[in-house]
Scaffold this active site. Structure first.
Site, mmCIF file in Angstrom:
data_model
loop_
_atom_site.group_PDB
_atom_site.id
_atom_site.type_symbol
_atom_site.label_atom_id
_atom_site.label_comp_id
_atom_site.label_asym_id
_atom_site.label_seq_id
_atom_site.Cartn_x
_atom_site.Cartn_y
_atom_site.Cartn_z
ATOM 1 N N THR A 69 -79.579 6.704 -3.491
ATOM 2 C CA THR A 69 -78.709 7.808 -3.909
ATOM 3 C C THR A 69 -79.221 9.152 -3.421
ATOM 4 O O THR A 69 -78.437 10.009 -3.006
ATOM 5 C CB THR A 69 -78.585 7.820 -5.444
ATOM 6 O OG1 THR A 69 -78.136 6.530 -5.884
ATOM 7 C CG2 THR A 69 -77.585 8.871 -5.907
ATOM 8 N N GLU A 70 -80.528 9.332 -3.462
ATOM 9 C CA GLU A 70 -81.111 10.635 -3.100
ATOM 10 C C GLU A 70 -81.078 10.900 -1.602
ATOM 11 O O GLU A 70 -80.736 12.010 -1.177
ATOM 12 C CB GLU A 70 -82.562 10.711 -3.597
ATOM 13 C CG GLU A 70 -82.724 10.819 -5.104
ATOM 14 C CD GLU A 70 -82.403 12.213 -5.631
ATOM 15 O OE1 GLU A 70 -82.078 13.105 -4.822
ATOM 16 O OE2 GLU A 70 -82.483 12.404 -6.857
#
Length: 199
Positions: A69-70
């Site tokens: 996600t990051e």
């Protein structure tokens, strides 16, 4: 007395062949399906993730989900807020974490996968101990502890100051959903083998 004539036997044989072909196609589809999803949700940096997951008592699928996600596994990723590396750690957070570890590593090393994942997992484990709830932990990882503490004290947002009924920041709300979805995908793809239930 013949139960089936030749025509009947041929029909049964053809049905069995057809069902066998369908079965093989389903199996091949499933294999192709899981390979596609594994390309979208890879297990990169597996040795590092396994090491730090044991070190900090975190599920590896959570660490993979946060990295996915990051940064989508880009070690050179940098946000507009100055967060860098695989788990998007800011220089201020890195300095604070090093005040605990008593290390003195230059922030440029946050681009190193081992340093980044190690400190990112350390931060997650600290947040887990503080908040217990994955949703609150991930909110703090994304938005910071100060706003999360404020939300937990707001009766309109939190029940008993432990869970969040609503996350005010849209970015953080979406972030938490994405990480939880990614964690579920990693769980199914690599840790439970439930690849028939991916969609």
């Amino acid at each position: 007395m013949k139960v089936f004539n030749n025509k009947g036997m041929n029909l049964i044989k053809n049905i069995l062949i057809f069902l066998s072909v369908i079965f093989v196609m389903v199996i091949l589809y499933g294999i192709g399906n899981i390979n596609f999803y594994r390309s979208v949700y890879p297990k990169k940096y597996e040795d590092i993730v396994n090491e730090v997951s044991i070190k900090y008592n975190l599920k590896p699928q959570l660490i993979y989900a946060v990295i996915k996600t990051e940064s989508n596994f880009d070690p050179n990723a940098k946000s507009s807020a100055g967060a860098v590396g695989l788990m998007q750690i800011t220089g201020d957070t890195f300095s604070w974490l090093q005040s605990i570890t008593k290390e003195n590593i230059d922030a440029m090393y946050l681009y190193d996968p081992y340093i980044n994942i190690n400190y990112g997992a350390m931060f997650l484990s600290m947040l887990r101990e503080k908040y217990y709830s994955d949703e609150v932990m991930l909110s703090a990882y994304n938005a910071g502890m100060t706003p999360v503490e404020r939300w937990l004290k707001d009766e309109n947002l939190s029940l008993l100051g432990e869970q969040l009924n609503y996350i005010p920041y849209k970015e953080t709300r979406n972030y938490v959903k994405k990480v939880i979805k990614s964690q579920e995908m990693y769980e199914r793809l690599y840790f439970k083998n439930n690849f028939w239930r991916l969609t």
